[in-house]
Scaffold this motif. Structure first.
Motif, PDB file in Angstrom:
ATOM      1  N   TYR A 162      14.545  -6.063  15.038  1.00 50.91           N
ATOM      2  CA  TYR A 162      14.683  -5.715  13.861  1.00 50.91           C
ATOM      3  C   TYR A 162      15.589  -7.031  13.069  1.00 50.91           C
TER       4      TYR A 162
ATOM      5  N   ASN B 149       6.940  -8.044   2.117  1.00 44.62           N
ATOM      6  CA  ASN B 149       7.379  -6.768   1.593  1.00 44.62           C
ATOM      7  C   ASN B 149       7.615  -6.301   3.030  1.00 44.62           C
TER       8      ASN B 149
ATOM      9  N   THR C  17       0.548  -1.059   0.042  1.00 48.65           N
ATOM     10  CA  THR C  17      -0.107  -0.317  -0.402  1.00 48.65           C
ATOM     11  C   THR C  17       1.273   1.664   0.002  1.00 48.65           C
ATOM     12  N   ARG C  18       1.911   1.629   0.223  1.00 45.75           N
ATOM     13  CA  ARG C  18       2.790   2.754   0.370  1.00 45.75           C
ATOM     14  C   ARG C  18       4.451   2.302   0.247  1.00 45.75           C
TER      15      ARG C  18
ATOM     16  N   THR D 261      11.399   6.645   3.012  1.00 44.88           N
ATOM     17  CA  THR D 261       9.704   5.615   2.643  1.00 44.88           C
ATOM     18  C   THR D 261       9.144   6.629   3.880  1.00 44.88           C
TER      19      THR D 261
ATOM     20  N   ILE E 118      16.242   3.562   2.619  1.00 47.09           N
ATOM     21  CA  ILE E 118      15.261   3.694   0.854  1.00 47.09           C
ATOM     22  C   ILE E 118      14.606   4.440   1.349  1.00 47.09           C
TER      23      ILE E 118
END
Ligand code: NAI
Length: 242
Positions: free
Chosen positions: A150, A84, A12-13, A185, A183
């Motif tokens: 993470y 993802n 979605t993004r 985002t 990246i």
């Protein structure tokens, strides 16, 4: 030739959205997921072409089961899976709550495991096999203070990638990981100026990555030119980690 079907989780993004757009351009029909009905329908409006969104929490086995049942009903098969969907809940180890750990590991790693399992069941029936691309991170390769959860999840994805690649190579299911660096985002938007400058100093290409930089590599890994590549980790980071 029938249209190939790709599933992109968290489409979605950000990076996922760029992958959906790229796959549409490449001629796939793309099924994408997001956490909420609202985020899915907002993204759906932005895609022009062959894509349909389904809300699904990838960490939830029942939701993943429903998602794959819908894919089978609508398309009968799956050719490409991109795991993802991912989140961060950063914190120093001594202050990290078990919930913070679980949330990150469940979304980033358990979600990928559940989707891999459901996807290979379908891909095994395909004459041409299938492709799985797991979006890891350079943090899974080198670690990072404040991101033990993470980093562990993203390193785990690399182990998952290699194991599934070995298990299903004979069925022509090719499994690779992509490890993006920094990246631009929503996920990275919150970083302060000092941190951005420090990061930029460590990137030989002297720029942060764009979601399209990652999407292009996924396009390659999902396409005909990557037919002899499996179990690999492709780093997309402007040379940050080498
Ligand atoms: P983002 O935060 O902009 O987008 C994440 C996407 O995942 C959203 O579509 C969201 O709806 C979805 N999502 C989150 N939890 C979910 C769940 N439980 N079930 C289903 N969908 C869920 O993140 P961004 O930056 O686009 O990251 C995408 C992937 O790339 C993530 O796996 C991230 O860890 C990874 N990555 C990102 C980097 C960056 O610099 N932005 C660097 C390295 C890896």
């Amino acid at each position: 030739m029938p249209v190939k079907i790709a599933l992109v989780t968290g489409g979605t993004r950000g990076i996922g959205k760029a992958i959906v757009s790229r796959f549409i351009k490449d001629g796939f029909h793309v099924v994408f997921t997001g956490r909420t009905e609202e985020s899915v329908s907002r993204a759906q409006d932005d895609f022009t072409g062959n894509a349909n969104g389904i809300p699904c929490n990838v960490a939830d086995p029942a939701a993943v089961k429903t998602l794959f049942e819908q894919i089978v009903k609508d398309h009968g098969t799956l050719d490409v899976l991109v795991n993802n969907a991912g989140i961060t809940r950063d914190g120093l180890l001594l202050r990290m709550k078990a919930d913070q750990w679980d949330e990150v590991v469940n979304t980033n790693l358990r979600g990928a495991f559940l989707c891999c399992q459901a996807a290979v069941r379908l891909m095994m029936k395909n004459e041409g096999g299938g492709r799985i691309i797991n979006i890891s991170s350079v943090i899974g390769l080198i670690g990072n203070g404040g991101q033990a959860n993470y980093s562990a999840a993203k390193a785990g994805l690399i182990g998952l990638t290699k194991s599934v690649a070995k298990e299903f190579g004979s069925r022509n299911i090719l499994v690779n990981a992509v490890a993006p660096g920094f990246i631009e985002t929503d996920m990275t938007a919150g970083l302060g100026e000092d941190m951005r400058k420090q990061l930029l100093d460590g990137i030989p290409l002297s720029r942060f990555g764009k979601p399209e930089d990652v999407a292009g590599v996924c396009s390659f890994l999902a396409g005909p030119d990557a037919g002899y590549i499996t179990g690999q980790v492709l780093t997309v980071d402007g040379g940050m980690v080498m």
